[in-house]
Design a protein around this motif. Structure first.
Motif, PDB file in Angstrom:
ATOM      1  N   GLY A  65     -72.424  77.444 -37.112  1.00 52.68           N
ATOM      2  CA  GLY A  65     -72.239  78.411 -38.174  1.00 52.68           C
ATOM      3  C   GLY A  65     -70.971  79.214 -38.005  1.00 52.68           C
ATOM      4  O   GLY A  65     -70.310  79.172 -36.957  1.00 52.68           O
ATOM      5  N   GLY A  66     -70.629  79.937 -39.037  1.00 56.57           N
ATOM      6  CA  GLY A  66     -69.437  80.771 -39.043  1.00 56.57           C
ATOM      7  C   GLY A  66     -68.710  80.648 -40.364  1.00 56.57           C
ATOM      8  O   GLY A  66     -68.955  79.731 -41.153  1.00 56.57           O
ATOM      9  N   LYS A  67     -67.796  81.570 -40.604  1.00 58.20           N
ATOM     10  CA  LYS A  67     -67.071  81.578 -41.870  1.00 58.20           C
ATOM     11  C   LYS A  67     -66.233  80.321 -42.074  1.00 58.20           C
ATOM     12  O   LYS A  67     -65.953  79.931 -43.200  1.00 58.20           O
ATOM     13  N   ALA A  68     -65.815  79.688 -40.986  1.00 60.74           N
ATOM     14  CA  ALA A  68     -65.012  78.471 -41.103  1.00 60.74           C
ATOM     15  C   ALA A  68     -65.781  77.231 -40.661  1.00 60.74           C
ATOM     16  O   ALA A  68     -65.186  76.159 -40.493  1.00 60.74           O
ATOM     17  N   ALA A  69     -67.090  77.355 -40.476  1.00 57.47           N
ATOM     18  CA  ALA A  69     -67.871  76.232 -39.941  1.00 57.47           C
ATOM     19  C   ALA A  69     -67.938  75.071 -40.907  1.00 57.47           C
ATOM     20  O   ALA A  69     -67.961  73.903 -40.491  1.00 57.47           O
ATOM     21  N   GLY A  70     -67.967  75.335 -42.222  1.00 57.74           N
ATOM     22  CA  GLY A  70     -67.977  74.244 -43.184  1.00 57.74           C
ATOM     23  C   GLY A  70     -66.694  73.445 -43.133  1.00 57.74           C
ATOM     24  O   GLY A  70     -66.705  72.211 -43.128  1.00 57.74           O
ATOM     25  N   GLY A  71     -65.561  74.142 -43.085  1.00 57.93           N
ATOM     26  CA  GLY A  71     -64.285  73.453 -42.969  1.00 57.93           C
ATOM     27  C   GLY A  71     -64.164  72.690 -41.672  1.00 57.93           C
ATOM     28  O   GLY A  71     -63.573  71.602 -41.616  1.00 57.93           O
ATOM     29  N   LEU A 135     -72.334  68.268 -31.588  1.00 51.71           N
ATOM     30  CA  LEU A 135     -71.081  69.001 -31.719  1.00 51.71           C
ATOM     31  C   LEU A 135     -71.389  70.328 -32.418  1.00 51.71           C
ATOM     32  O   LEU A 135     -71.789  70.342 -33.577  1.00 51.71           O
ATOM     33  N   ALA A 136     -71.235  71.417 -31.702  1.00 46.53           N
ATOM     34  CA  ALA A 136     -71.572  72.737 -32.234  1.00 46.53           C
ATOM     35  C   ALA A 136     -70.319  73.382 -32.800  1.00 46.53           C
ATOM     36  O   ALA A 136     -69.378  73.698 -32.070  1.00 46.53           O
ATOM     37  N   ALA A 137     -70.311  73.572 -34.115  1.00 44.04           N
ATOM     38  CA  ALA A 137     -69.180  74.219 -34.798  1.00 44.04           C
ATOM     39  C   ALA A 137     -69.444  75.721 -34.809  1.00 44.04           C
ATOM     40  O   ALA A 137     -70.327  76.202 -35.523  1.00 44.04           O
ATOM     41  N   ILE A 138     -68.670  76.463 -34.019  1.00 41.30           N
ATOM     42  CA  ILE A 138     -68.892  77.897 -33.862  1.00 41.30           C
ATOM     43  C   ILE A 138     -67.600  78.637 -34.221  1.00 41.30           C
ATOM     44  O   ILE A 138     -66.570  78.461 -33.569  1.00 41.30           O
ATOM     45  N   THR A 139     -67.654  79.452 -35.258  1.00 39.92           N
ATOM     46  CA  THR A 139     -66.479  80.210 -35.662  1.00 39.92           C
ATOM     47  C   THR A 139     -66.891  81.668 -35.912  1.00 39.92           C
ATOM     48  O   THR A 139     -68.075  82.011 -35.941  1.00 39.92           O
ATOM     49  N   GLY A 140     -65.890  82.511 -36.090  1.00 39.11           N
ATOM     50  CA  GLY A 140     -66.162  83.906 -36.375  1.00 39.11           C
ATOM     51  C   GLY A 140     -67.101  84.048 -37.564  1.00 39.11           C
ATOM     52  O   GLY A 140     -67.004  83.301 -38.537  1.00 39.11           O
ATOM     53  N   ALA A 201     -69.342  72.458 -27.789  1.00 37.45           N
ATOM     54  CA  ALA A 201     -68.989  73.441 -28.819  1.00 37.45           C
ATOM     55  C   ALA A 201     -67.507  73.362 -29.130  1.00 37.45           C
ATOM     56  O   ALA A 201     -66.673  73.237 -28.230  1.00 37.45           O
ATOM     57  N   LEU A 202     -67.187  73.435 -30.420  1.00 34.43           N
ATOM     58  CA  LEU A 202     -65.805  73.521 -30.883  1.00 34.43           C
ATOM     59  C   LEU A 202     -65.665  74.875 -31.561  1.00 34.43           C
ATOM     60  O   LEU A 202     -66.312  75.137 -32.580  1.00 34.43           O
ATOM     61  N   ALA A 203     -64.836  75.730 -30.985  1.00 32.28           N
ATOM     62  CA  ALA A 203     -64.801  77.122 -31.411  1.00 32.28           C
ATOM     63  C   ALA A 203     -63.467  77.512 -32.019  1.00 32.28           C
ATOM     64  O   ALA A 203     -62.401  77.096 -31.558  1.00 32.28           O
ATOM     65  N   ILE A 204     -63.536  78.319 -33.066  1.00 32.14           N
ATOM     66  CA  ILE A 204     -62.383  79.038 -33.599  1.00 32.14           C
ATOM     67  C   ILE A 204     -62.692  80.518 -33.382  1.00 32.14           C
ATOM     68  O   ILE A 204     -63.666  81.036 -33.925  1.00 32.14           O
ATOM     69  N   SER A 205     -61.885  81.163 -32.571  1.00 34.14           N
ATOM     70  CA  SER A 205     -62.213  82.495 -32.076  1.00 34.14           C
ATOM     71  C   SER A 205     -61.686  83.607 -32.972  1.00 34.14           C
ATOM     72  O   SER A 205     -60.513  83.617 -33.350  1.00 34.14           O
ATOM     73  N   ASP A 206     -62.573  84.587 -33.233  1.00 36.10           N
ATOM     74  CA  ASP A 206     -62.165  85.818 -33.899  1.00 36.10           C
ATOM     75  C   ASP A 206     -62.368  87.016 -32.958  1.00 36.10           C
ATOM     76  O   ASP A 206     -62.502  88.151 -33.402  1.00 36.10           O
ATOM     77  N   GLY A 216     -69.289  84.394 -31.992  1.00 36.46           N
ATOM     78  CA  GLY A 216     -70.528  83.978 -32.641  1.00 36.46           C
ATOM     79  C   GLY A 216     -71.777  84.325 -31.860  1.00 36.46           C
ATOM     80  O   GLY A 216     -72.833  83.720 -32.046  1.00 36.46           O
ATOM     81  N   SER A 217     -71.661  85.295 -30.948  1.00 38.03           N
ATOM     82  CA  SER A 217     -72.763  85.686 -30.049  1.00 38.03           C
ATOM     83  C   SER A 217     -73.170  84.549 -29.114  1.00 38.03           C
ATOM     84  O   SER A 217     -74.316  84.492 -28.650  1.00 38.03           O
ATOM     85  N   GLY A 218     -72.223  83.652 -28.828  1.00 42.20           N
ATOM     86  CA  GLY A 218     -72.402  82.651 -27.774  1.00 42.20           C
ATOM     87  C   GLY A 218     -73.661  81.813 -27.845  1.00 42.20           C
ATOM     88  O   GLY A 218     -74.415  81.761 -26.856  1.00 42.20           O
TER      89      GLY A 218
END
Length: 445
Positions: A65-71, A135-140, A201-206, A216-218
């Protein structure tokens, strides 16, 4: 990218500020960072420096999940194609995908649809076995979008707690320490649910500092915070009367050892999960600085880790501009100064605004008061600054005619109204990424 861009540009310095912001945001888009970091050669999946043998897995699923998780899910589909067997992510970006179900959620306050979608994410994780690559999509934004109330807590209690924390001025790591101890998915619990699958996990960090336990609260990494830490946050910001009694009671029971802590590094299933950082705030500041260099400006990254009260950080930027004009330090004009980080607002008034708007208005008031010739653009890279439809603001020495009026607006937390009247607000809608704040200070000759 920006609404009414031609009207906002106005001068070469203002146009440069907008161009730098645009470059920074685009550099952090999931499609770009996945193309640079993820590839497939035969049965080998490469995520940055890590290699995964796809022949070892019967299923590859994407969840998160996250604001950019769909992209991010869409970009992974472009790279892995039909090797992806399905998935669920909760997002606000409206991405269209073929194999991963992108569920719309609400931010910053969690909603019923966040809860329903998160339940499906957890169900998918629990179906995984040792021959599953998750594959965990984790973004701000994942902290709000991935919402699974812990036993005994309601969504209403989480909403009330979230609103109180966000209004308090608490830092993101403090806010998330509380969230993790009120959740069934945060603080490593997603990785625990997926055991014995391989989790990457693939992360985009905010988050300033890119702490995996805070982004994303880890949900896939060990949690170093405790129930006692969460209680201390409520005490520090005098929130005892602001959060529902069941939340306080849960934290007290946890601190007393009556409820198990979130998974720590001693939890083998969670500790085994991999974590890959694809983009962060520095991705955006570096891209913005490169545009300035190409245009012949001297450049300086003031800091990618600025935090604190937004209006005070705005005054710092105004002081940097004033010093550069007077002495040539810390950079000689013509110059562009970039910065990133996460500023906050302690809400005391009943106006409307956001951290980047308060920062920009404070800087503009200082420009006017000191007679400083400078342009400052400040924006949240996700496109939404606070509870508004603006991402930030673009200001200069002419934005504020009456500095006292600007400070009165700030005292009421009504930066949006003031800046809207001055035609200074920046609007993009959701950008599709989220690497926190980006600021561009332009000093022409």
């Amino acid at each position: 990218m920006f609404d009414d861009r031609d009207d906002l540009a106005g001068t070469p310095a203002r146009e440069t500020a907008l161009a730098c912001l645009e470059a920074g945001i685009r550099a952090a888009l999931p499609e770009r960072v996945v193309a640079e970091a993820v590839s497939v050669e035969g049965d080998a999946l490469y995520l940055l420096d890590a290699e995964y043998d796809l022949s070892r897995y019967d299923r590859v699923v994407v969840c998160g999940g996250g604001k950019a998780a769909g992209g991010l899910a869409r970009a992974l589909e472009s790279t892995l194609g039909d090797r992806i067997d399905g998935g669920v992510v909760v997002s606000t970006d409206g991405a269209e995908t073929d194999r991963v179900d992108v569920r719309a959620g609400d931010h910053p306050t969690p909603s019923e649809r966040n809860v329903a979608a998160t339940a499906d994410v957890l169900a998918l994780a629990r179906e995984a076995d040792e021959r599953t690559l998750l594959l965990a999509a984790i973004t701000g934004g994942a902290s709000a979008l991935l919402c699974a109330p812990a036993d005994g807590l309601s969504l209403a209690a989480l909403r009330e707690t979230t609103d109180a924390l966000l209004a308090s001025g608490a830092s993101i790591d403090e806010v998330n320490a509380v969230r993790k101890h009120c959740s069934a998915i945060k603080g490593g619990r997603l990785a625990r649910a997926a055991a014995p699958a391989t989790v990457a996990a693939l992360a985009i960090s905010d988050v300033v500092g890119d702490d995996p336990a805070v982004i994303g609260s880890g949900p896939t990494v060990p949690d170093p915070s405790t129930f006692a830490d969460a209680l201390a946050v409520l005490d520090r910001y005098d929130l005892d009367d602001e959060v529902p009694a069941p939340v306080r009671e849960r934290l007290e029971r946890g601190a007393a050892g009556e409820i198990a802590e979130t998974p720590t590094a001693e939890d083998a299933a969670v500790a085994a999960a991999d974590w890959h950082l694809l983009a962060n705030g520095r991705t955006a500041t570096d891209a913005a600085r490169e545009v300035a260099r190409e245009r012949g400006y001297g450049t300086l990254v003031l800091s990618g880790r600025l935090r604190g009260e937004a209006r005070e950080v705005g005054r710092v930027h105004a002081a940097v501009a004033e010093e550069a004009r007077a002495t040539g330090d810390p950079v000689e004009p013509p110059a562009v100064v970039c910065s990133g980080g996460e500023v906050t607002v302690a809400v005391r008034g009943d106006g409307v605004g956001g951290p980047n708007q308060e920062l920009a208005l404070a800087a503009a008031a200082e420009f006017a008061d000191r007679g400083t010739d400078a342009v400052l653009a400040s924006a949240d890279t996700d496109g939404i600054d606070g509870p508004t439809d603006a991402c930030g603001a673009l200001v200069d020495g002419g934005t504020v005619d009456d500095p006292d009026a600007a400070w009165r607006a700030l005292a009421a937390n009504d930066a949006a109204g003031f800046l809207d009247d001055a035609d200074a607000l920046l609007r993009t809608g959701y950008t599709g990424t989220n690497v926190n704040d980006l600021r561009v200070l332009v000093l022409d000759e």
